[in-house]
Enzyme design. Sequence first.
Site, PDB file in Angstrom:
ATOM      1  N   LYS A 133       8.434 -15.045  -9.195  1.00 17.69           N
ATOM      2  CA  LYS A 133       9.064 -16.265  -8.696  1.00 17.69           C
ATOM      3  C   LYS A 133      10.499 -16.025  -8.268  1.00 17.69           C
ATOM      4  CE  LYS A 133       8.581 -18.984 -12.175  1.00 17.69           C
ATOM      5  NZ  LYS A 133       8.029 -17.995 -13.108  1.00 17.69           N
ATOM      6  N   ARG A 150      16.096  -8.297 -21.073  1.00 14.80           N
ATOM      7  CA  ARG A 150      15.976  -9.745 -21.245  1.00 14.80           C
ATOM      8  C   ARG A 150      15.395 -10.076 -22.608  1.00 14.80           C
ATOM      9  NH1 ARG A 150      14.395 -13.085 -15.983  1.00 14.80           N
ATOM     10  NH2 ARG A 150      13.541 -14.323 -17.673  1.00 14.80           N
ATOM     11  N   ARG A 183      10.567  -5.004 -16.401  1.00 10.51           N
ATOM     12  CA  ARG A 183      11.760  -5.840 -16.376  1.00 10.51           C
ATOM     13  C   ARG A 183      12.513  -5.770 -17.700  1.00 10.51           C
ATOM     14  NH1 ARG A 183      10.946 -12.101 -14.967  1.00 10.51           N
ATOM     15  NH2 ARG A 183      10.307 -12.209 -17.146  1.00 10.51           N
ATOM     16  N   ARG A 208       4.173 -16.673 -24.185  1.00  6.93           N
ATOM     17  CA  ARG A 208       4.677 -17.524 -23.097  1.00  6.93           C
ATOM     18  C   ARG A 208       3.611 -17.755 -22.037  1.00  6.93           C
ATOM     19  NH1 ARG A 208       9.369 -15.092 -20.251  1.00  6.93           N
ATOM     20  NH2 ARG A 208       9.719 -17.175 -19.427  1.00  6.93           N
ATOM     21  N   ARG A 253       7.020 -27.605 -14.942  1.00  2.88           N
ATOM     22  CA  ARG A 253       5.978 -26.787 -15.559  1.00  2.88           C
ATOM     23  C   ARG A 253       4.962 -27.621 -16.330  1.00  2.88           C
ATOM     24  NH1 ARG A 253       9.094 -21.761 -18.324  1.00  2.88           N
ATOM     25  NH2 ARG A 253      10.137 -23.491 -19.359  1.00  2.88           N
TER      26      ARG A 253
END
Length: 198
Positions: A13, A134, A128, A145, A89
């Site tokens: 995204k 992160r 990532r 998630r 969401r």
Amino acid sequence: MRLVLLGPPGSGKGTQGARISARHGIPTISTGQLFDRQISAGTPLGQRAERYVRAGELVPDEIVLDMVADRLAAGVDCAEGFLFDGFPRTYPQAEALDRMLAASCGPLDAVIDLDVDVDEVLARIRRRAHTEDRLDDAEDTARRRMAVFAAETAPLRRYYQQAGLLHTIEGAGDPDEVAARIGQTLAAIAHPQLHLGS
């Protein structure tokens, strides 16, 4: 154009949202960035959101909507359009967004839903996590998630599908290929008369 970009964590995204924003000259409103800024600044909203992010849970609607309302109040050019990245969401968030827009900018033009295989998403998240460090990218956190995302957004997809706004895009593959698919879809929405019979 007034757009929403949907997709699970790791679906691309952020990458595709930046491309859409640049191509159409519209600002991106990303709840992920709103969370990061509020958490980094230690604001009351950020403190409330942080514990959910760390646990790999979706941030409650009340907190998300407060952040989005703050961003909209900061100024959005309705004539130029905008892109919501990863918001709404949930079904209640979508209804709340509709109310916000009805009082300001007008209805959405389209909802782009990036469809990516779970294994591909997890591979992206692992990469990532190594490069960006992160806090929400540990694999077990990512799996939770994704499970929560799938359960929460099923009604949201139906909501936008029934409204005739949902456009599902294959999100796997090279980012340029995904961007091209999105571009073709948005071109057809903006100029439907040019795509009749295609």
